[in-house]
Design a protein around this motif. Structure first.
Motif, mmCIF file in Angstrom:
data_model
loop_
_atom_site.group_PDB
_atom_site.id
_atom_site.type_symbol
_atom_site.label_atom_id
_atom_site.label_comp_id
_atom_site.label_asym_id
_atom_site.label_seq_id
_atom_site.Cartn_x
_atom_site.Cartn_y
_atom_site.Cartn_z
ATOM 1 N N TYR A 137 -1.079 3.173 -2.571
ATOM 2 C CA TYR A 137 -0.048 4.188 -2.809
ATOM 3 C C TYR A 137 0.694 3.897 -4.111
ATOM 4 N N GLN A 138 0.937 2.622 -4.366
ATOM 5 C CA GLN A 138 1.599 2.245 -5.618
ATOM 6 C C GLN A 138 0.738 2.622 -6.820
ATOM 7 N N LYS A 141 0.782 6.393 -7.279
ATOM 8 C CA LYS A 141 2.071 6.762 -7.893
ATOM 9 C C LYS A 141 2.051 6.458 -9.388
ATOM 10 N N ASN A 142 1.569 5.281 -9.754
ATOM 11 C CA ASN A 142 1.602 4.857 -11.149
ATOM 12 C C ASN A 142 0.658 5.637 -12.047
ATOM 13 N N ASP A 146 2.698 12.169 -7.032
ATOM 14 C CA ASP A 146 4.068 12.041 -6.560
ATOM 15 C C ASP A 146 4.098 11.545 -5.122
ATOM 16 N N VAL A 147 3.773 10.280 -4.972
ATOM 17 C CA VAL A 147 3.816 9.624 -3.666
ATOM 18 C C VAL A 147 4.666 8.367 -3.786
ATOM 19 N N CYS A 148 5.221 7.938 -2.673
ATOM 20 C CA CYS A 148 5.973 6.685 -2.648
ATOM 21 C C CYS A 148 5.045 5.545 -2.258
ATOM 22 N N LYS A 149 5.509 4.333 -2.511
ATOM 23 C CA LYS A 149 4.827 3.152 -2.008
ATOM 24 C C LYS A 149 5.560 2.714 -0.739
ATOM 25 N N GLN A 174 7.420 8.745 2.969
ATOM 26 C CA GLN A 174 7.284 9.900 2.072
ATOM 27 C C GLN A 174 8.304 10.977 2.428
ATOM 28 N N ALA A 189 8.698 10.008 -6.937
ATOM 29 C CA ALA A 189 8.453 8.700 -7.549
ATOM 30 C C ALA A 189 9.744 8.054 -8.027
ATOM 31 N N ASP A 192 11.794 6.786 -4.963
ATOM 32 C CA ASP A 192 11.153 5.554 -4.513
ATOM 33 C C ASP A 192 11.525 4.390 -5.429
#
Length: 228
Positions: A137-138, A141-142, A146-149, A174, A189, A192
């Protein structure tokens, strides 16, 4: 956002944390600006660096990972294997693979990215050696999704118990970030990243009773600078 999550991290609390970090923490502005403007990597080198960063981050603080990153890239750019700078041989081999095969990874990444399919991107990220069930997930995101870790800090902020099954962990985290994003106009993002930085800098007290922000300066060194 569920009612429980709203009580634990309200819009007002998030804004207080964000604005304090922007005004008082040396990493606050850079962390926030980066998260608000993340774009997909445009080169194989950029993607390779993103993957290597994720491999280094797993199981250690960002501060420790930053120091290792400096040493690892000095070795790679000198034509040496990563193990000369990083003694975890299996991870070092994964780092070497990510750097040597960055062109192939970049082509595969672009093929998945053009679909816009978040699940497909998470599957691709999770298939990379030493990118795990949380760090996928990280990485997603990176590289612009547009997702959180859903790490241990975000899980605690969301009020989730230890060892929450992965099937519940990401949706709850999320939801927390998406609700705050909708309420403030920040990206998921960015929400988070703001909450994570506050936890990294030991500015949060989290327990069964709730979440409290405890502002204090200089508790931990920068997440962007390697130790000498």
């Amino acid at each position: 956002m569920t009612p429980a999550e709203t009580v634990r991290v309200s819009r007002a609390l998030y804004i207080e944390i964000r604005d304090w970090l922007l005004a008082n923490d040396p990493d606050g502005p850079e962390n926030y600006e980066w998260a608000q403007t993340i774009v997909p990597p445009e080169t194989a080198e950029h993607l390779g660096s993103d993957i290597i960063w994720i491999i280094l981050c797993a199981g250690r603080s960002a501060q420790a990972a930053r120091t290792l990153e400096k040493r690892v890239f000095a070795a790679l750019r000198a034509g040496q294997p990563a193990v000369t700078a990083f003694g975890y041989r299996a991870k070092a081999a994964a780092i070497d693979r990510a750097w040597m095969e960055r062109d192939a990874d970049f082509a595969a990444f672009q093929a998945v990215h053009t679909t816009g399919d978040v699940d497909a991107m998470l599957e691709w990220c999770g298939a990379i050696p030493f990118v795990g069930a949380i760090t996928k997930y990280q990485l997603a995101k990176n590289v612009g999704f547009d997702v959180c870790k859903p790490d241990i800090w975000l899980a605690r902020l969301a009020g989730l118990p230890e060892k929450t099954p992965a099937a519940r962990l990401f949706p709850a985290c999320q939801s927390l970030c998406a609700g705050l994003a909708a309420a403030t106009g920040d990206r998921i993002a960015a929400v988070d990243s703001v909450l994570w930085l506050a936890c990294n800098k030991q500015l949060m007290e989290i327990d069964a009773a709730g979440v409290r922000f405890v502002p204090r300066v200089g508790v931990r060194r920068s997440i962007f600078e390697a130790a000498e």
